[in-house]
Scaffold this active site. Sequence first.
Site, short mmCIF file in Angstrom:
data_model
loop_
_atom_site.label_atom_id
_atom_site.label_comp_id
_atom_site.label_asym_id
_atom_site.label_seq_id
_atom_site.Cartn_x
_atom_site.Cartn_y
_atom_site.Cartn_z
N CYS A 72 0.83 -1.20 0.00
CA CYS A 72 0.00 0.00 0.00
C CYS A 72 0.87 1.25 0.00
O CYS A 72 1.90 1.32 0.67
CB CYS A 72 -0.92 -0.01 1.21
SG CYS A 72 -2.07 1.40 1.26
N CYS B 64 0.09 4.98 6.94
CA CYS B 64 -0.56 4.76 8.23
C CYS B 64 0.45 4.13 9.19
O CYS B 64 0.96 3.03 8.93
CB CYS B 64 -1.78 3.86 8.07
SG CYS B 64 -2.95 4.41 6.81
N CYS C 279 0.24 0.39 10.33
CA CYS C 279 -0.08 -0.67 9.36
C CYS C 279 1.14 -1.34 8.76
O CYS C 279 1.99 -0.68 8.13
CB CYS C 279 -0.96 -0.11 8.25
SG CYS C 279 -1.52 -1.37 7.10
N CYS D 70 -16.09 -10.47 5.11
CA CYS D 70 -15.49 -9.18 4.82
C CYS D 70 -14.21 -9.36 4.00
O CYS D 70 -13.36 -10.17 4.37
CB CYS D 70 -15.14 -8.45 6.12
SG CYS D 70 -16.53 -8.35 7.27
N CYS E 100 -19.15 -7.62 3.06
CA CYS E 100 -18.55 -6.34 3.44
C CYS E 100 -17.21 -6.22 2.72
O CYS E 100 -16.52 -7.21 2.49
CB CYS E 100 -18.36 -6.27 4.95
SG CYS E 100 -17.60 -4.73 5.53
N CYS F 84 -19.74 0.51 8.14
CA CYS F 84 -18.95 -0.08 9.21
C CYS F 84 -17.80 0.89 9.47
O CYS F 84 -16.94 1.07 8.60
CB CYS F 84 -18.44 -1.45 8.79
SG CYS F 84 -17.34 -2.24 10.00
N ARG G 209 -18.18 -4.01 17.44
CA ARG G 209 -17.33 -5.14 17.10
C ARG G 209 -16.04 -5.14 17.91
O ARG G 209 -15.27 -4.18 17.86
CB ARG G 209 -17.01 -5.10 15.60
CG ARG G 209 -16.76 -6.44 14.98
CD ARG G 209 -16.55 -6.34 13.48
NE ARG G 209 -17.62 -5.68 12.74
CZ ARG G 209 -18.78 -6.23 12.44
NH1 ARG G 209 -19.06 -7.45 12.84
NH2 ARG G 209 -19.68 -5.57 11.76
#
Length: 323
Positions: free
Chosen positions: A57, A61, A64, A101, A133, A193, A265
């Site tokens: 990616c 972040c 991450c 998901c 999802c 979500c 969740r």
Amino acid sequence: MNNIEQIRNDWSIEEIKLLYHEPLLELVYKAATVHRTWHSSSAVQVCTLLSIKTGGCTEDCAYCGQAARYHTNITVKALMDKEEVLSIAARAKASGSSRFCMAAAWREVRDNKDFERVLEMVKGINALGLEVCCTLGMLTETQAERLQAAGLYAYNHNLDSSERYYDEIISTRIYGDRLNTLNNVRKAGISVCCGGIIGLGETHEDRIGMLHTLSNLPQHPESVPINALARVPGTPLQDLTKVDVWDMVRMIAVARILMPKAMVRLSAGRSEMSTTEQAWCFMAGANSIFTSESEELLVTPNPKLDEDRAMFELLGLTPLSNK
């Protein structure tokens, strides 16, 4: 406490701060009362999360391990084949999951052949009778509409933290980008979500700020994941301390009170929690978890399916059916 049968989208920072700082046992009692007003006390939605495209990616972040700029041990994997994904989804349903998901480590969705493949996956999983999802990064309004037409039930796009603290953990996009994607998802008729992560080095005020933003959206997210930072070696946050379980309980309890209809969740962090600690989270209002046959939550550890089954049996919990 306000009328527990009332849905509000006008919570003030001061009101949330008072809730957040209540004595823990009193807070959990209030949250449990709200939970039992809106939900079954024993039904927990079991969701399976699969990384369909891993690593590489372009974002930065700080939490991450899938960011290309960090040196982690995570193996970059191209977008999975549709048939393999559908096979995993079918096994997830047989194991008790009612939501499947799919996550792709993209900054944003692009209108290319990979997006077309994801749309076909959505159609196939929807045909299995599962809630579908996706979390694919930023979406345009048109892309959200195409996902909805393919049968997408929900879209995950977390706020991560408060708007004030956001720039401390991410510089490759702004907070408004996240809110814009949520708006595009909502306009397309897809359920939202959206939650965040604690343990990023933020203050209690930042946690309160994130909850304030979530609870004052025009429509509350249908699902609110509360994540504890998974300290991935090689990321800038690798040396932060483990989130205290009571901070997780407090966040879940306040989220439950502010957004009573939402599925709250219990997400990242369960692998470092005992059954007793998870039980406190369920008592505080959590009524959904993630599972994975690979024992990973994307690229971080997650409890084994057998461990979750044993926990459900011990606590008297049952998987929520979407039928």
